[in-house]
Design an enzyme around this catalytic site. Structure first.
Site, PDB file in Angstrom:
ATOM      1  N   LYS A  35       0.685  -1.017  -0.024  1.00 50.76           N
ATOM      2  CA  LYS A  35      -0.024   0.049  -0.003  1.00 50.76           C
ATOM      3  C   LYS A  35       0.873   1.299   0.040  1.00 50.76           C
ATOM      4  CE  LYS A  35      -0.029  -0.139   5.065  1.00 50.76           C
ATOM      5  NZ  LYS A  35      -0.779  -0.798   6.132  1.00 50.76           N
ATOM      6  N   ARG A 130      -9.797   0.387  15.222  1.00 47.93           N
ATOM      7  CA  ARG A 130      -9.773   0.986  14.104  1.00 47.93           C
ATOM      8  C   ARG A 130     -10.664   0.416  13.105  1.00 47.93           C
ATOM      9  NH1 ARG A 130      -4.077   1.604  10.776  1.00 47.93           N
ATOM     10  NH2 ARG A 130      -4.554  -0.433  10.376  1.00 47.93           N
ATOM     11  N   TYR A 256      18.897  29.348   7.199  1.00 52.23           N
ATOM     12  CA  TYR A 256      17.673  29.958   7.592  1.00 52.23           C
ATOM     13  C   TYR A 256      17.516  30.000   9.059  1.00 52.23           C
ATOM     14  CZ  TYR A 256      15.552  30.095   3.086  1.00 52.23           C
ATOM     15  OH  TYR A 256      15.294  30.349   1.693  1.00 52.23           O
ATOM     16  N   MET A 304      14.419  23.995   1.261  1.00 52.42           N
ATOM     17  CA  MET A 304      13.605  23.473   0.174  1.00 52.42           C
ATOM     18  C   MET A 304      14.205  22.305  -0.579  1.00 52.42           C
ATOM     19  SD  MET A 304      10.664  24.586  -2.256  1.00 52.42           S
ATOM     20  CE  MET A 304       9.621  25.481  -1.164  1.00 52.42           C
TER      21      MET A 304
HETATM   22  C1  PLP Z   1       0.013  -1.707   6.679  1.00 53.68           C
HETATM   23  C2  PLP Z   1      -0.430  -2.907   7.397  1.00 53.68           C
HETATM   24  C3  PLP Z   1       0.299  -4.007   7.589  1.00 53.68           C
HETATM   25  C4  PLP Z   1       1.712  -3.952   7.301  1.00 53.68           C
HETATM   26  O1  PLP Z   1       2.363  -3.233   8.438  1.00 53.68           O
HETATM   27  P1  PLP Z   1       4.003  -3.217   8.693  1.00 53.68           P
HETATM   28  O2  PLP Z   1       4.001  -2.747  10.086  1.00 53.68           O
HETATM   29  O3  PLP Z   1       4.431  -2.414   7.578  1.00 53.68           O
HETATM   30  O4  PLP Z   1       4.494  -4.525   8.548  1.00 53.68           O
HETATM   31  C5  PLP Z   1      -0.333  -5.213   7.832  1.00 53.68           C
HETATM   32  N1  PLP Z   1      -1.435  -5.168   8.094  1.00 53.68           N
HETATM   33  C6  PLP Z   1      -2.481  -4.345   7.910  1.00 53.68           C
HETATM   34  C7  PLP Z   1      -3.848  -4.390   8.260  1.00 53.68           C
HETATM   35  C8  PLP Z   1      -1.987  -3.026   7.528  1.00 53.68           C
HETATM   36  O5  PLP Z   1      -2.737  -2.067   7.417  1.00 53.68           O
END
Ligand code: PLP
Length: 361
Positions: A35, A130, A256, A304
């Site tokens: 993701k 969640r 800066y 930047m």
């Molecule tokens: C993002 C996610 C993972 C992976 O988590 P990591 O800590 O990056 O290994 C696994 N399960 C779910 C449901 C997630 O949202």
């Protein structure tokens, strides 16, 4: 020198890391979590570099579709499932597995019958609060999914750990216990562990593991690094080079806000890379920067497009315009920068900006 800063992606490291994960979770299948553009590493190129993954997991429908369009044939799981009938039909069309975490999604599937449902992952909320069905309503949701006609090819069980990185393991043990109690007597493959669950203090088990961060060679723990403690290899190296060298007389300041002052006559390297590339602006002076393979301290504020690095020490005598610089990679690891910025490595990896070109090594 038109492409100063770049993110170099090491496909060999990805394959190494998945083998390390397999060794840590013997017998489990690996759902590679890609993701958020594969945690900033590039969605398609990461999936294509991981032919050994048993499946891929993404957060959004569009990500799953992009993987299919690039010819990925492995199973793909939508971690948040679908929210409309149109999305359900698209998921079906592209053969995506769905997480079901909410009663509305059960209704959607029931109303869409007789569309053949894909493989379903029913998510149980064991304490993270969640996504997922609370244990007391999970059985009813599960029963309704079993009654879908035509029947789904498989209904699998998952939950997500809130504190798998905690050394005491207390929350994890509680979540595992709630998961066992909720699912007692119910069959189906089980998936619980993210990276911290795979490498953490409490053995989590399960038929599928869901590593994200570990695939990219990075540690989720408060100390150490993936390379140092977990036997992983960092996949992303954020590389650039020195674009100017200046002599700063003692007493003068750099950058800066004039936050860094030379305590003696200093030799300062100006490096192409700043918050416009995804470097956190709040990195403090002293944050390590890899200059020609040696560590030198950041001085003054991140701009930047540039940072300044103190290369006054004798070991940096050869540093000049064009000297290669590693902002994060093998050394310094991204975990170190994340701690210096008061955040987690996930955020830094995801924040590499659009203007940074990617090279596949
Ligand atoms: C993002 C996610 C993972 C992976 O988590 P990591 O800590 O990056 O290994 C696994 N399960 C779910 C449901 C997630 O949202």
């Amino acid at each position: 020198m038109s492409r100063l800063i770049r993110a170099v992606i090491d496909g060999g490291a990805l394959r190494h890391n998945i083998e390390v994960i397999r060794a840590r979770a013997p017998g489990a299948r690996v759902m590679a979590v890609v993701k958020a553009n594969a945690y900033g590493h590039g969605l398609e190129q990461t999936a294509l570099a991981l032919p050994g993954a048993d499946s891929f997991a993404v957060a959004r429908l569009e990500e799953g579709v992009r993987l299919r369009e690039r010819g990925i044939r492995a199973p793909i799981v939508l971690l948040e499932g679908v929210f409309t009938d149109e999305q359900l039909r698209a998921a079906r069309h592209f053969d995506l597995e769905l997480v079901v975490h909410d009663a509305l999604q059960v209704e959607l599937l029931a109303a869409a019958a007789p569309i053949e449902p894909p493989v379903l992952w029913i998510k149980i909320d064991t304490g993270m609060n969640r996504l997922g069905f609370r244990p007391e309503v999970f059985r009813e949701a599960h029963r309704r999914l079993r009654e879908l006609r035509p029947a789904p090819p498989a209904i699998r069980l998952m939950t997500h750990l809130a504190c798998a990185d905690a050394p005491d393991g207390q929350m994890t043990r509680g979540q595992l216990e709630r998961f066992r109690a909720a699912t007692r007597g119910i069959g189906g493959a089980v998936s619980i562990a993210n990276t911290a669950g795979i490498f953490g203090a409490v053995p989590v088990g399960g038929d599928w593991v869901r590593p994200g961060l570990a695939l990219y060679g990075v540690s989720p723990f408060a100390r150490g690094s993936g390379r140092g403690e977990l036997g992983l290899r960092p996949v992303m190296s954020l590389e650039t080079s020195v674009i100017a060298i200046r002599s700063v007389p003692r007493g003068e300041t750099v950058g800066y806000g004039a936050t860094w002052r030379a305590e003696r006559d200093a030799r300062i390297a100006i490096v192409a890379g700043g918050y416009g590339d995804g470097l956190p602006r709040n990195l403090p002076s002293g944050t390590p920067v890899g200059v020609a393979g040696r560590i030198a301290p950041l001085c003054g504020r991140v701009s930047m497009d540039m940072i300044a690095v103190d290369v006054s020490a004798a070991e940096h005598a050869a540093v000049g315009v064009g000297t290669p610089v590693v902002l994060w990679g093998e050394d310094p690891p991204v975990e170190t920068l994340a701690r210096a910025a008061g955040t987690i490595p996930y955020e830094l990896l995801c924040a590499v900006s659009q203007r940074v070109p990617f090279d596949l090594r």
